[in-house]
Design an enzyme around this catalytic site. Structure first.
Site, short mmCIF file in Angstrom:
data_model
loop_
_atom_site.label_atom_id
_atom_site.label_comp_id
_atom_site.label_asym_id
_atom_site.label_seq_id
_atom_site.Cartn_x
_atom_site.Cartn_y
_atom_site.Cartn_z
N THR A 1 0.84 -1.21 0.00
CA THR A 1 0.00 0.00 0.00
C THR A 1 0.86 1.24 0.00
OG1 THR A 1 -0.07 -0.12 2.40
CG2 THR A 1 -1.97 -1.03 1.20
N ASN B 1 1.46 4.70 1.11
CA ASN B 1 0.97 5.55 2.22
C ASN B 1 1.10 7.01 1.81
OD1 ASN B 1 1.60 2.93 3.28
ND2 ASN B 1 1.40 3.81 5.32
N GLU C 1 -3.85 4.90 2.98
CA GLU C 1 -2.99 4.04 2.14
C GLU C 1 -3.79 3.36 1.05
OE1 GLU C 1 -1.48 0.73 4.35
OE2 GLU C 1 -2.86 1.08 6.00
C1 LIG Z 1 -8.23 -2.50 1.21
C2 LIG Z 1 -7.61 -2.47 2.57
C3 LIG Z 1 -8.38 -2.75 3.68
C4 LIG Z 1 -7.84 -2.74 4.95
N1 LIG Z 1 -8.63 -3.02 6.03
C5 LIG Z 1 -8.10 -3.06 7.27
C6 LIG Z 1 -8.92 -3.40 8.41
O1 LIG Z 1 -10.13 -3.61 8.32
N2 LIG Z 1 -8.32 -3.47 9.60
C7 LIG Z 1 -6.97 -3.23 9.79
O2 LIG Z 1 -6.50 -3.34 10.90
N3 LIG Z 1 -6.19 -2.86 8.74
C8 LIG Z 1 -6.72 -2.79 7.49
N4 LIG Z 1 -5.93 -2.45 6.42
C9 LIG Z 1 -4.58 -1.98 6.70
C10 LIG Z 1 -3.53 -3.05 6.68
O3 LIG Z 1 -3.38 -3.51 7.99
C11 LIG Z 1 -2.30 -2.32 6.15
O4 LIG Z 1 -2.42 -2.25 4.77
C12 LIG Z 1 -1.01 -2.91 6.59
O5 LIG Z 1 -0.89 -2.64 7.93
C13 LIG Z 1 0.17 -2.36 5.79
O6 LIG Z 1 0.62 -1.12 6.26
P1 LIG Z 1 2.01 -0.48 5.72
O7 LIG Z 1 1.77 0.01 4.33
O8 LIG Z 1 2.28 0.68 6.65
O9 LIG Z 1 3.02 -1.53 5.79
C14 LIG Z 1 -6.47 -2.44 5.12
C15 LIG Z 1 -5.68 -2.14 3.99
C16 LIG Z 1 -6.24 -2.17 2.73
C17 LIG Z 1 -5.38 -1.82 1.56
N1 LIG Z 2 0.31 -2.34 -6.40
C1 LIG Z 2 0.88 -1.47 -5.55
N2 LIG Z 2 0.13 -0.64 -4.82
C2 LIG Z 2 0.70 0.23 -3.95
N3 LIG Z 2 2.02 0.34 -3.77
C3 LIG Z 2 2.84 -0.47 -4.49
C4 LIG Z 2 2.30 -1.41 -5.39
N4 LIG Z 2 3.32 -2.08 -5.95
C5 LIG Z 2 4.45 -1.61 -5.42
N5 LIG Z 2 4.20 -0.61 -4.55
C6 LIG Z 2 5.26 0.08 -3.79
O1 LIG Z 2 5.34 -0.54 -2.52
C7 LIG Z 2 5.15 0.39 -1.46
C8 LIG Z 2 4.21 -0.20 -0.43
O2 LIG Z 2 4.69 -1.39 0.14
P1 LIG Z 2 4.50 -1.62 1.67
O3 LIG Z 2 5.11 -2.95 2.04
O4 LIG Z 2 3.05 -1.43 2.03
O5 LIG Z 2 5.44 -0.51 2.27
P2 LIG Z 2 5.10 0.82 3.08
O6 LIG Z 2 4.77 0.34 4.43
O7 LIG Z 2 6.38 1.62 3.03
O8 LIG Z 2 3.96 1.50 2.41
C9 LIG Z 2 4.50 1.61 -2.10
O9 LIG Z 2 4.85 2.81 -1.47
C10 LIG Z 2 5.04 1.54 -3.53
O10 LIG Z 2 6.28 2.22 -3.63
#
Ligand SMILES: Cc1cc2nc3c(=O)[nH]c(=O)nc-3n(C[C@H](O)[C@H](O)[C@H](O)COP(=O)(O)O)c2cc1C
Ligand SMILES: Nc1ncnc2c1ncn2[C@@H]1O[C@H](COP(=O)(O)OP(=O)(O)O)[C@@H](O)[C@H]1O
Length: 309
Positions: free
Chosen positions: A205, A207, A256
């Site tokens: 995701t 952020n 995110e």
């Molecule tokens: C479509 C979607 C739905 C999500 N729903 C939840 C949820 O219901 N509860 C939750 O704790 N986190 C939810 N998350 C958050 C995930 O826990 C989060 O993507 C994960 O912690 C990655 O965070 P990072 O990008 O900081 O690594 C959701 C994320 C996405 C993309």
């Molecule tokens: N399909 C995708 N959707 C969102 N981010 C992506 C995707 N593919 C690659 N990325 C890259 O990966 C990063 C997200 O990975 P993630 O493990 O969630 O790390 P972070 O916690 O730093 O967001 C994004 O910031 C982007 O640079």
């Protein structure tokens, strides 16, 4: 539409204008702008709106932080999609707030050549907003400015206003908001590093750190979105706004987005995320596998919505 940021008499006494902040440029604003444009055409004049760069309340109350629908750039973009000839942008100042309604009308006539002014049905201006429409008409007569009262616009009996749209957005009702705005609400932000957990879940995701801190952040939850990349291309995706209660005990709110059919590095890129539909509230799951299964279902749900449009 030409944006006028300094006093400029476009053509003396030949400008029909409306005044307001125009946050959202929603259906009600669009109806008013339609009236301004029509009157201008009937009188062989040009059309304009007069607006403010920052919300006047931000200038009057130092620590007021507005929650707005549009950034300044978005407001200009939406106004430029109407048939207006000009947008006059004023920097609201303490000095301007001291002008009486009569002085303000006189300023618009003298500095910008406005000869006809539409005033919103509920709009008040001038120091402390002391006076009302009949006073504006009287001053207008003295100063040679025709003052017209703009009517409230009630499509299907519904009240349309920036506050109604703001409430809908803060409740996560992005589809209802879009029907009043005529476009989907947009959040713009730079991709920053998160906790690197998304990739472990199989859903990386991006952020976002929002570009404009004065914009409304819709209610926590999961949304079907379309994402515009810096190169202009559009991707389907899903957005989570919230505290990620399954993986974190903190109260920090993250925004995110997981993009479909994309892989690559987005750190540092500026994304525009258009919120198309609300899917569900954010939940705390008892384990990561349940979270992953739910996100997989969110993806199927998102695709059903976006591919049916
Ligand atoms: C479509 C979607 C739905 C999500 N729903 C939840 C949820 O219901 N509860 C939750 O704790 N986190 C939810 N998350 C958050 C995930 O826990 C989060 O993507 C994960 O912690 C990655 O965070 P990072 O990008 O900081 O690594 C959701 C994320 C996405 C993309
Ligand atoms: N399909 C995708 N959707 C969102 N981010 C992506 C995707 N593919 C690659 N990325 C890259 O990966 C990063 C997200 O990975 P993630 O493990 O969630 O790390 P972070 O916690 O730093 O967001 C994004 O910031 C982007 O640079």
């Amino acid at each position: 539409m030409k944006i006028i940021e300094k006093p400029n008499i476009i053509s003396p006494g030949m400008l029909v204008a409306g005044i307001g902040f125009f946050d959202g440029v929603h259906l009600g604003h669009q109806a008013l702008i339609g009236n301004i444009v029509q009157t201008a055409r009937e009188r062989n004049m040009s059309s304009a709106v007069v607006t403010f760069r920052s919300h006047p309340r931000q200038v009057l109350h130092n620590n007021y932080c507005p929650h707005l629908i549009n950034s300044f750039e978005e407001r200009m973009q939406h106004l430029s999609e109407t048939e207006l000839d000009y947008c006059i942008v004023l920097d609201f100042t303490q000095d301007m707030s001291m002008l009486s309604a009569r002085q303000f009308i006189s300023f618009l006539a003298e500095d910008y050549g406005i000869s006809c002014l539409y005033v919103g049905y509920d709009h008040r201006f001038g120091h402390n907003r002391l006076e009302g429409f009949s006073d504006y008409v009287r001053y207008g007569k003295e100063l040679g400015v025709d003052i017209i009262r703009a009517q409230a616009y009630h499509p299907g009996g519904k009240h349309v206003s920036s506050s109604v749209v703001r409430t809908l957005l803060s409740q996560g009702k992005v589809e209802e908001a879009a029907s009043l705005l005529t476009y989907s609400y947009c959040l713009e932000g730079e991709v920053i590093e998160g906790h690197k957990l998304g990739r472990e879940l199989g859903f990386p995701t991006a952020n976002l750190r929002l570009t404009d801190n004065n914009k409304i952040i819709p209610a926590n939850g999961v949304y079907a979105v379309r994402v515009q990349l810096p190169n202009g291309s559009l991707k389907n995706g899903m957005l989570n706004i919230g505290t990620r209660p399954t993986v974190s005990n903190g109260s920090d709110r993250s925004i995110e987005v997981n993009l479909f059919d994309f892989s690559g590095n987005l750190y540092g890129c500026v994304l525009k995320v258009f919120l198309i539909a609300f899917l569900r509230e954010e939940e705390r799951f008892s384990n990561i596998e349940k979270l992953i299964a739910k996100i997989q279902k969110d993806k199927e749900h998102t695709l059903r919505i976006l591919l049916s449009q």
